[in-house]
Each structure stands twice: as C-alpha cells, then as structure tokens.
Scaffold this motif. Structure first.
Motif, PDB file in Angstrom:
ATOM      1  N   UNK A 121      -2.817  -4.896 -15.928  1.00  0.00           N
ATOM      2  CA  UNK A 121      -1.557  -4.736 -15.183  1.00  0.00           C
ATOM      3  C   UNK A 121      -1.510  -5.885 -14.165  1.00  0.00           C
ATOM      4  N   UNK A 122      -0.336  -6.485 -13.907  1.00  0.00           N
ATOM      5  CA  UNK A 122      -0.272  -7.555 -12.905  1.00  0.00           C
ATOM      6  C   UNK A 122      -0.710  -7.064 -11.519  1.00  0.00           C
ATOM      7  N   UNK A 123      -1.579  -7.832 -10.870  1.00  0.00           N
ATOM      8  CA  UNK A 123      -2.098  -7.470  -9.547  1.00  0.00           C
ATOM      9  C   UNK A 123      -1.708  -8.554  -8.540  1.00  0.00           C
ATOM     10  N   UNK A 124      -1.242  -8.133  -7.355  1.00  0.00           N
ATOM     11  CA  UNK A 124      -0.902  -9.070  -6.289  1.00  0.00           C
ATOM     12  C   UNK A 124      -1.703  -8.702  -5.051  1.00  0.00           C
ATOM     13  N   UNK A 125      -2.245  -9.718  -4.389  1.00  0.00           N
ATOM     14  CA  UNK A 125      -3.164  -9.477  -3.275  1.00  0.00           C
ATOM     15  C   UNK A 125      -2.573 -10.042  -1.984  1.00  0.00           C
ATOM     16  N   UNK A 126      -2.770  -9.314  -0.917  1.00  0.00           N
ATOM     17  CA  UNK A 126      -2.275  -9.721   0.398  1.00  0.00           C
ATOM     18  C   UNK A 126      -3.307  -9.295   1.439  1.00  0.00           C
ATOM     19  N   UNK A 127      -3.326  -9.965   2.558  1.00  0.00           N
ATOM     20  CA  UNK A 127      -4.133  -9.504   3.689  1.00  0.00           C
ATOM     21  C   UNK A 127      -3.689  -8.097   4.103  1.00  0.00           C
ATOM     22  N   UNK A 128      -4.639  -7.242   4.507  1.00  0.00           N
ATOM     23  CA  UNK A 128      -4.286  -5.842   4.770  1.00  0.00           C
ATOM     24  C   UNK A 128      -3.310  -5.660   5.927  1.00  0.00           C
ATOM     25  N   UNK A 129      -3.491  -6.452   6.988  1.00  0.00           N
ATOM     26  CA  UNK A 129      -2.558  -6.370   8.116  1.00  0.00           C
ATOM     27  C   UNK A 129      -1.153  -6.779   7.690  1.00  0.00           C
ATOM     28  N   UNK A 130      -1.087  -7.854   6.892  1.00  0.00           N
ATOM     29  CA  UNK A 130       0.216  -8.292   6.377  1.00  0.00           C
ATOM     30  C   UNK A 130       0.842  -7.215   5.497  1.00  0.00           C
ATOM     31  N   UNK A 131       0.009  -6.591   4.642  1.00  0.00           N
ATOM     32  CA  UNK A 131       0.534  -5.550   3.751  1.00  0.00           C
ATOM     33  C   UNK A 131       1.102  -4.393   4.567  1.00  0.00           C
ATOM     34  N   UNK A 132       0.381  -3.955   5.584  1.00  0.00           N
ATOM     35  CA  UNK A 132       0.871  -2.872   6.447  1.00  0.00           C
ATOM     36  C   UNK A 132       2.191  -3.267   7.108  1.00  0.00           C
ATOM     37  N   UNK A 133       2.251  -4.499   7.634  1.00  0.00           N
ATOM     38  CA  UNK A 133       3.481  -4.966   8.295  1.00  0.00           C
ATOM     39  C   UNK A 133       4.634  -4.990   7.298  1.00  0.00           C
ATOM     40  N   UNK A 134       4.342  -5.420   6.084  1.00  0.00           N
ATOM     41  CA  UNK A 134       5.358  -5.465   5.039  1.00  0.00           C
ATOM     42  C   UNK A 134       5.868  -4.061   4.718  1.00  0.00           C
ATOM     43  N   UNK A 135       4.958  -3.106   4.617  1.00  0.00           N
ATOM     44  CA  UNK A 135       5.345  -1.726   4.338  1.00  0.00           C
ATOM     45  C   UNK A 135       6.242  -1.174   5.434  1.00  0.00           C
ATOM     46  N   UNK A 136       5.848  -1.381   6.684  1.00  0.00           N
ATOM     47  CA  UNK A 136       6.648  -0.912   7.819  1.00  0.00           C
ATOM     48  C   UNK A 136       8.013  -1.594   7.815  1.00  0.00           C
ATOM     49  N   UNK A 137       8.004  -2.905   7.597  1.00  0.00           N
ATOM     50  CA  UNK A 137       9.246  -3.685   7.650  1.00  0.00           C
ATOM     51  C   UNK A 137      10.239  -3.241   6.576  1.00  0.00           C
ATOM     52  N   UNK A 138       9.751  -3.078   5.349  1.00  0.00           N
ATOM     53  CA  UNK A 138      10.669  -2.810   4.236  1.00  0.00           C
ATOM     54  C   UNK A 138      11.069  -1.345   4.161  1.00  0.00           C
ATOM     55  N   UNK A 139      10.082  -0.448   4.286  1.00  0.00           N
ATOM     56  CA  UNK A 139      10.403   0.969   4.057  1.00  0.00           C
ATOM     57  C   UNK A 139      10.772   1.708   5.332  1.00  0.00           C
ATOM     58  N   UNK A 140      10.055   1.430   6.424  1.00  0.00           N
ATOM     59  CA  UNK A 140      10.323   2.199   7.643  1.00  0.00           C
ATOM     60  C   UNK A 140      11.534   1.629   8.388  1.00  0.00           C
ATOM     61  N   UNK A 141      11.600   0.287   8.487  1.00  0.00           N
ATOM     62  CA  UNK A 141      12.707  -0.333   9.221  1.00  0.00           C
ATOM     63  C   UNK A 141      13.816  -0.801   8.286  1.00  0.00           C
ATOM     64  N   UNK A 142      13.667  -0.561   6.989  1.00  0.00           N
ATOM     65  CA  UNK A 142      14.687  -0.957   5.991  1.00  0.00           C
ATOM     66  C   UNK A 142      15.039  -2.439   6.100  1.00  0.00           C
TER      67      UNK A 142
END
Lengths: 326, 326
Positions: free
Chosen positions: A111-132
């Motif tokens: 399956x395609x895998x994409x890797x990111x720094x964990x802090x960046x991933x958390x920020x991305x999650x908050x930015x996209x899903x929590x803050x839309x």
C-alpha cells in the motif's frame, strides 16, 4: 447476491518512542477504529517496521475491514524526515539514522506509504480536521513524554532545509536550567514535558515535600500518569499545583517566543499533558504568552487547546495519506 | 550639446531609533553615495518624516544626481509594518502606532515609497546582494543597539500574520535574566546587544573589576562604542574578553534555538556588534550553535557573518525599491 461496495480507507499511524497507534479512517476522514502496540524500539528497525505493519493490520481488522480497501497510509515519525523518499533521516528516540521507512513498509503491506515528522503530522491533523483549514499559519505545540512541534505556513507543512524544522522542544528557555534528554540544559522539553513534571515532583518528594500522590501511588511514584496530577490538583494538592503552574508559565513563555519569531495566526496546544490538564494550564499559558509577546504579534491571533488529544497523530497521518494519494 | 542620459536610481533608507541612513543606488544596486541624519524621535511623526525626506535629498545631492531620477524608495522601519499600505503598525522605539509612513513620504517626495520591517529589509539585502539569492531560506540576525531579525522563506520575506514575524531579539533565553527594554527579562537582546554588553561592563566596573576601557574613556565609560571593545580585547583586556565571550555564547544558543525551530539553509549575522567583533565572536557563536542544535538541522547549512555591515539596511531598502517598482 450482489457484492456490497467496499468503502475506500486511509490509515494514519503515530509512531512514537514508546507506542505505535494506528487509526482507520473512511474517505471523509472519520475515525472508524484504532489499535495500539508498544514500539519495542530496542529491537531495531526491522522489528519496528514489522510492528507498525502489524498495528495497521490490527486496526483494519478491528474495523471489520480489509487491507485491500486501504488506499494509502500516512505515518508521523519522531524525527527529521525526507517527505519525498519517506526516509527517516534522524530519530534519536528510535536510534534510527537514514531509515527507509516508506520503502520497507510498502514492501510488507503493498500500500502507498507517506512519512512525515510527528509534530508536523499532528499540526496537519489539527489544521485540516479540527480547524477545517481556516488558519493560514498555525503552530502546533504538543506536550507529552517530550515536546513536539509542527508549523503550517500558507496552509502547508513547513519543513525547513533538512526536514527538521519545528523542533521547538529543544528551544532553550533557561540557560543552565534542568538537564534535557538531548544533552543540553534548560530546553522547553526539560521544563514542561510530562517527563519534566514527573521528575520535578519526584525530586520535591525526595526533598521532603508532601503530596497526596504518595498516598495514591506509594512513595516511589513509579506509575505516575498525567491523569494522577489532575486528580491531585483537584483535591487541592499544593505541590502538584505549584509544579503544574510553573510548567504552564514556561509553556507560555515558549509560546511568546514562537509568536515573536513566527507570528502565526493560530497556536494550538495538544498532547497528553494538555489533554489531562487543560483546565489547570491553558489560562496560565495564554496569560503568560500575551504578557511576554510583543504587542505587534498578538492582534487577532488565537491560542487554543486541541480537542484531538492522543488522536492528533493518527488524524494527521490520515490527512497526509489522503492528501498525497492521487 | 546633446543631453546625457540620466541613469535610473533607487534609494534605500534605514530608519532607526537614533539615526536615519539613506543610500543612493544605481539600477544594478551599486551604492553611489549615502547620507546620515539623527532621527530625533522625540519630535514626533511629522518631524521624522521631514527628516527622512531631507536625508533622501541629501544622499541624492551627495551623489550629484537629481531627485527626478529616483524611481522608488525602500525603507526599513523598526517595527511591525503593513507592506501593502506602507503603514508602520507599531514601532516602540519611535513611539509610533499606525503611522502612514508611505503616504506622507510620497506626498513630500512624489516618488513611490515601499516600507518593510528593518530586520526583514536587512535580511533581504543580504539575501539578494550578498548571497545573490542562492539560499532558499535565510535567517538574518542583526546585533546592534537592539537585536533585529529577518526571515526569508522560499526566497521571499516571511512576515507572519500581523507583519511582525522575526522579532527574535525578544526570544527569552534566560527566564528571570537581565531586564530588557521591552519589559520582559532574559531576552536575547538583553543578553547580547550592544546595550547589554555595555551595561554588563559598566556594572562590573562599578563592582570593582578592572578594564583598560576606563584608561581609554574615563571611569564613567559614557562614550563607549563597539570599536572600543575590539581595541580593549586586542590589548588583552580580560574583563571585556569575558563579557564578549558570554554574549557570543548566548548568541550561539539563540542561533541553535532558531535552527531547531526554522531549520534555515543559511544564518547570517550582522549589525554593528558583529561588524566590530566578528573575529572575537563568530567562532564561539558557530561552535555553540552547532553544539546546541539538533543534529538533524545542521547538515549542509551555513552560519556566516555579513560583509554589508551598517549598509545592510539601506541595501535591503534599495532591493525592496527595485523589486516592488514595476
């Protein structure tokens, strides 16, 4: 009987120094199920990759889904990452250097895998899903065992020259202060992480100060958790209250430093410590940050606590997987 | 007699709390002449605008050119700036709030004026003229009366949400440390600016320590300049050496913090203190920064001293004027 259409899935993985968390999300990024495994970091790269793959399979199974439905996997890893090659360049907590995480995991799971720094991933999650996605620039600060950070600029993860930007936990706030795991002294992480809070409490108990935590957990305080601090402080424990207040003040000063440097539109605080002690810490953090920040930087900005808690990492991984999968 | 073609000119202005510097540049951004005036900030906004206009006229006159040849003026101002309206939102050293600098100066000179934060302007000058734009991300750190900063990301000035990003001088490095002009304690600026160096030396002299500076300048050390510190340390003055070393170490820790947060490709140090004490400070700054920075952030990056010295601001102003003038 006609075959039911199988929905597309995305899996987000939060790979930490002590635990692996995998979450299965549908294509609207709703979390269906998750699974957890310990990392066993001392067993080395190959064993950890096996465990990540197992954790992904477990989560998919928990959701009564099939691995074939998973379109992409996004992983947040604790270190500097090359987002193109999916290599973890340097991850001290895993003792990894130039570890081909994407390549090996794709080999195992197909399956395609994409890797990111964990802090960046958390920020991305908050930015996209929590803050839309409504904030153009966001700084995420995650207080857990360590302190992680992630920076979003112009709506995109900011990685810097070596993919290592956002290491805010090792910003020195107190030259000559308490020793940090990184070898320096007085880092933000050494002053306000869960590790720092516990160490401070244990030292004060050894120095003869009193806390109800010893009634709850015994004099060694071996199994201390963030939730215990919340219980203690809500029962009026003065020692714990002082230690939490001090950590919140240091965090507020760290936020102010980062406001002065980056002037982001939004600061989001998250991680296990904030999750457990939000009511005790957030007002002190905000007040201190506003007090220390230059007046020019704070107009119209917001400083908030994330509601994603421990799921920020897997959420960010799923966002990453959906963004990068084309 | 045929009229000689008059070359196009750009003027860069460095507007500081104590002095105004204006430089006349040709269209290849070669500096032709410059002029200097004191700011007289206590006289208020209108008077300062008059003085900036006068300084521009003086510089053009010094270059034996005509104001009509000036295509655009770029100004670095000490505060948060709206680069679109050219308004200075907040400049504590000038006691300005929402000051319409672009509008008023254009009224006086009838030439397009573009305004930028002074640290950003300096970083822009270093990036475009000294490094020929070859670094994608640059952090400029300028040690003078205060400590200014400028951030270039993806080849462009990074301003943040309120135009106030890059206020690195007020990053706290030492909670509870020496008082800073901003009201906080332990800011980078309170530990490594010229003001901080002088205050530390004066306090140590009052405390009975010996330095040849008192032979050079009298016991009050009223007219102390960065160049005097260089002279003293080169004559073997131990007190001055210690104070400079300490400031260089704090600067190195500040650089490490910023490497960890921003992971830029290039860090450039400049300003009057670095200009005067480069040989004494740079190796300590680099060594300390490399020691404190996370290993992932430093591979392939460079930390260098700017050669533009006091001209970084006017150079950046001219770069800005040429970039924005279309």
């Amino acid at each position: 009987m006609a075959e039911t259409a199988k929905p597309d899935l995305f899996v987000g993985v939060d790979l930490g120094g002590t635990k692996i968390l995998a979450g299965v999300f549908n294509s609207q990024l709703k979390l269906l199920q998750s699974a957890k495994l310990s990392t066993k970091s001392s067993r080395g790269f190959d064993a950890i990759v096996d465990r990540v793959a197992r954790c992904v399979r477990d989560a998919v199974d928990e959701a009564d889904m099939n691995l074939k439905q998973v379109r992409a996997i996004g992983i947040g890893a604790p270190g500097a990452v090359d987002p193109e090659t999916g290599e973890v360049i340097f991850a001290p907590n895993l003792q990894w250097k130039e570890a081909p995480l994407k390549k090996e995991l794709e080999k195992q799971l197909e399956i395609p895998v994409f890797v990111e720094n964990d802090g960046n991933a958390c920020a991305l999650g908050v930015h996209e899903l929590e803050l839309k996605g409504r904030s153009r620039s966001l700084l995420g600060i995650f207080l857990g065992t360590g302190v992680g950070g992630g920076i979003i600029i112009d709506g995109k993860v900011y990685r810097g020259f070596n993919g290592a930007a956002g290491e805010i936990g090792h910003m020195v706030l107190q030259v000559g202060g308490p020793k940090c795991g990184c070898g320096n002294n007085g880092c933000f992480e050494a002053l306000a992480s869960r590790t720092a809070l516990f160490r401070e409490i244990q030292q004060r108990v050894k120095g003869g100060e009193k806390t109800i935590l010893t009634d709850m957990l015994g004099s060694e305080l071996n199994d201390l958790k963030s939730g215990d601090l919340r219980k203690a402080v809500r029962k009026g424990d003065k020692l714990v209250e002082k230690v939490i207040e001090s950590a919140a003040e240091y965090t507020g000063i760290a936020v102010a430093n980062l406001l002065n440097i980056l002037n982001p539109e939004t600061v989001v605080l998250g991680g296990g410590v904030i999750d457990a002690l939000q009511d005790e810490m957030m007002s002190i953090i905000i007040e201190t940050a506003m007090d220390y920040a230059m007046p020019g930087t704070v107009k119209g900005i917001e400083i908030v606590a994330s509601k994603l808690g421990d799921n920020a990492g897997i959420t960010g991984g799923a966002v990453l997987a959906r963004q990068r999968f084309k």
